[in-house]
Design a protein around this motif. Structure first.
Motif, mmCIF file in Angstrom:
data_model
loop_
_atom_site.group_PDB
_atom_site.id
_atom_site.type_symbol
_atom_site.label_atom_id
_atom_site.label_comp_id
_atom_site.label_asym_id
_atom_site.label_seq_id
_atom_site.Cartn_x
_atom_site.Cartn_y
_atom_site.Cartn_z
ATOM 1 N N VAL A 166 0.990 -1.184 0.053
ATOM 2 C CA VAL A 166 -0.091 -0.134 0.030
ATOM 3 C C VAL A 166 0.969 1.226 0.032
ATOM 4 O O VAL A 166 1.747 1.190 0.778
ATOM 5 C CB VAL A 166 -0.765 -0.069 1.103
ATOM 6 C CG1 VAL A 166 -1.774 1.094 1.099
ATOM 7 C CG2 VAL A 166 -1.915 -1.070 1.466
ATOM 8 N N ARG A 167 0.903 1.845 -0.943
ATOM 9 C CA ARG A 167 1.696 3.224 -1.171
ATOM 10 C C ARG A 167 0.877 4.663 -0.926
ATOM 11 O O ARG A 167 -0.174 4.555 -1.443
ATOM 12 C CB ARG A 167 2.423 3.460 -2.521
ATOM 13 C CG ARG A 167 3.268 2.463 -3.063
ATOM 14 C CD ARG A 167 4.033 2.472 -4.126
ATOM 15 N NE ARG A 167 4.839 1.022 -4.499
ATOM 16 C CZ ARG A 167 4.423 0.435 -5.671
ATOM 17 N NH1 ARG A 167 3.674 0.894 -6.439
ATOM 18 N NH2 ARG A 167 5.075 -0.700 -6.064
ATOM 19 N N THR A 217 5.387 3.411 2.511
ATOM 20 C CA THR A 217 4.720 2.269 1.890
ATOM 21 C C THR A 217 4.454 1.037 3.140
ATOM 22 O O THR A 217 5.228 0.987 3.935
ATOM 23 C CB THR A 217 6.008 1.486 0.879
ATOM 24 O OG1 THR A 217 6.151 2.407 -0.120
ATOM 25 C CG2 THR A 217 5.263 0.148 0.532
ATOM 26 N N LEU A 218 3.537 0.491 3.098
ATOM 27 C CA LEU A 218 3.260 -0.782 3.902
ATOM 28 C C LEU A 218 3.352 -2.016 2.978
ATOM 29 O O LEU A 218 2.650 -2.010 1.977
ATOM 30 C CB LEU A 218 1.796 -0.534 4.352
ATOM 31 C CG LEU A 218 1.445 0.201 5.859
ATOM 32 C CD1 LEU A 218 -0.224 0.249 5.728
ATOM 33 C CD2 LEU A 218 2.014 -0.508 6.868
ATOM 34 N N LEU A 219 4.134 -2.882 3.689
ATOM 35 C CA LEU A 219 4.041 -4.110 3.072
ATOM 36 C C LEU A 219 3.709 -5.281 3.887
ATOM 37 O O LEU A 219 4.139 -5.830 4.737
ATOM 38 C CB LEU A 219 5.644 -4.474 2.748
ATOM 39 C CG LEU A 219 6.346 -3.605 2.042
ATOM 40 C CD1 LEU A 219 7.928 -3.743 2.175
ATOM 41 C CD2 LEU A 219 6.335 -3.692 0.574
ATOM 42 N N PRO A 220 2.270 -5.427 3.809
ATOM 43 C CA PRO A 220 1.422 -6.406 4.482
ATOM 44 C C PRO A 220 2.005 -8.056 4.264
ATOM 45 O O PRO A 220 2.131 -8.357 3.258
ATOM 46 C CB PRO A 220 0.035 -6.277 4.121
ATOM 47 C CG PRO A 220 0.036 -5.579 3.086
ATOM 48 C CD PRO A 220 1.469 -5.029 2.809
ATOM 49 N N ASP A 221 1.956 -8.767 5.256
ATOM 50 C CA ASP A 221 1.942 -10.176 5.583
ATOM 51 C C ASP A 221 0.810 -10.764 5.940
ATOM 52 O O ASP A 221 0.681 -10.586 7.025
ATOM 53 C CB ASP A 221 3.189 -10.588 6.167
ATOM 54 C CG ASP A 221 3.465 -12.218 6.114
ATOM 55 O OD1 ASP A 221 2.239 -12.837 6.007
ATOM 56 O OD2 ASP A 221 4.567 -12.582 6.503
ATOM 57 N N ALA A 227 2.961 -6.007 9.040
ATOM 58 C CA ALA A 227 3.051 -5.388 7.952
ATOM 59 C C ALA A 227 4.542 -4.691 8.131
ATOM 60 O O ALA A 227 4.896 -4.077 9.432
ATOM 61 C CB ALA A 227 2.242 -4.305 7.641
ATOM 62 N N GLU A 228 5.314 -4.443 7.380
ATOM 63 C CA GLU A 228 6.603 -3.842 7.173
ATOM 64 C C GLU A 228 6.177 -2.307 6.883
ATOM 65 O O GLU A 228 5.394 -2.073 5.884
ATOM 66 C CB GLU A 228 7.803 -4.265 6.496
ATOM 67 C CG GLU A 228 8.986 -3.676 6.565
ATOM 68 C CD GLU A 228 10.241 -4.232 5.526
ATOM 69 O OE1 GLU A 228 11.082 -3.733 5.484
ATOM 70 O OE2 GLU A 228 9.798 -5.299 5.017
ATOM 71 N N TYR A 229 7.064 -1.150 7.278
ATOM 72 C CA TYR A 229 6.886 0.184 7.063
ATOM 73 C C TYR A 229 7.869 0.564 6.302
ATOM 74 O O TYR A 229 8.947 0.533 7.169
ATOM 75 C CB TYR A 229 6.323 1.037 8.253
ATOM 76 C CG TYR A 229 6.114 2.364 8.128
ATOM 77 C CD1 TYR A 229 5.104 3.003 6.921
ATOM 78 C CD2 TYR A 229 7.223 3.292 8.596
ATOM 79 C CE1 TYR A 229 5.095 4.205 6.772
ATOM 80 C CE2 TYR A 229 6.972 4.758 8.309
ATOM 81 C CZ TYR A 229 5.964 5.062 7.379
ATOM 82 O OH TYR A 229 5.768 6.300 7.289
ATOM 83 N N VAL A 230 7.814 1.414 5.254
ATOM 84 C CA VAL A 230 9.315 1.845 4.645
ATOM 85 C C VAL A 230 8.688 3.153 4.411
ATOM 86 O O VAL A 230 7.604 3.398 3.905
ATOM 87 C CB VAL A 230 9.439 1.125 3.462
ATOM 88 C CG1 VAL A 230 10.925 1.713 2.651
ATOM 89 C CG2 VAL A 230 9.924 -0.438 3.632
#
Length: 139
Positions: free
Chosen positions: A10-11, A29-33, A39-42
């Motif tokens: 999710v950007r 950016t959220l990188l959901p698992d 979720a990883e946050y960048v």
């Protein structure tokens, strides 16, 4: 990077709204698992946007979105330990130190540690901008 390109993320565009007109200054950016419900946050900000609270505000909004729309149990990130401004911004947004990856990164050409930080849904308190949009009674 490969995970981001697969589209499982999710950007958000980060805007500086401190002037007369909103100016794009970065991306979050959220990188959901979904299997692990994490979720990883960048986040990446332009140098001119740093140190003025833009990163903290953007991070808080992304956490709000994560916990009220994506519904992970926790969100995590990694930050290089010499990046004191970044660490403070993440703490202001609701992240806490969770551990250290020793000698995992480089800062200005020197080996440094990486701090792992996390935010749990149960610790995310206060008013929700997202919930207020969806259900004004509960906001």
């Amino acid at each position: 990077m490969a995970r981001q390109l697969r589209g499982e993320n999710v950007r958000f565009t980060v805007y500086d709204v401190g002037g007369d007109e909103p100016v794009p200054v970065g991306v979050a950016t959220l990188l959901p698992d979904h299997q692990a419900r994490t979720a990883e946050y960048v986040v990446m900000l332009a140098p001119e946007a740093r140190g003025r609270g833009v990163g903290s505000a953007a991070t808080r909004l992304v956490l709000d979105y994560a916990f009220h729309v994506v519904h992970p149990r926790m969100v995590w990130l990694k930050v290089l330990t010499p990046n004191a401004g970044g660490v403070k911004a993440y703490e202001r947004a609701g992240f806490r130190a969770a551990g250290t990856l020793r000698e995992a990164g480089y800062w200005l050409g020197r080996v440094c540690d990486e701090l792992v930080m996390d935010a749990l849904v149960r610790d995310f308190t206060g008013p929700s901008a997202v919930r207020a949009l969806v259900d004004p009674e509960r906001g």
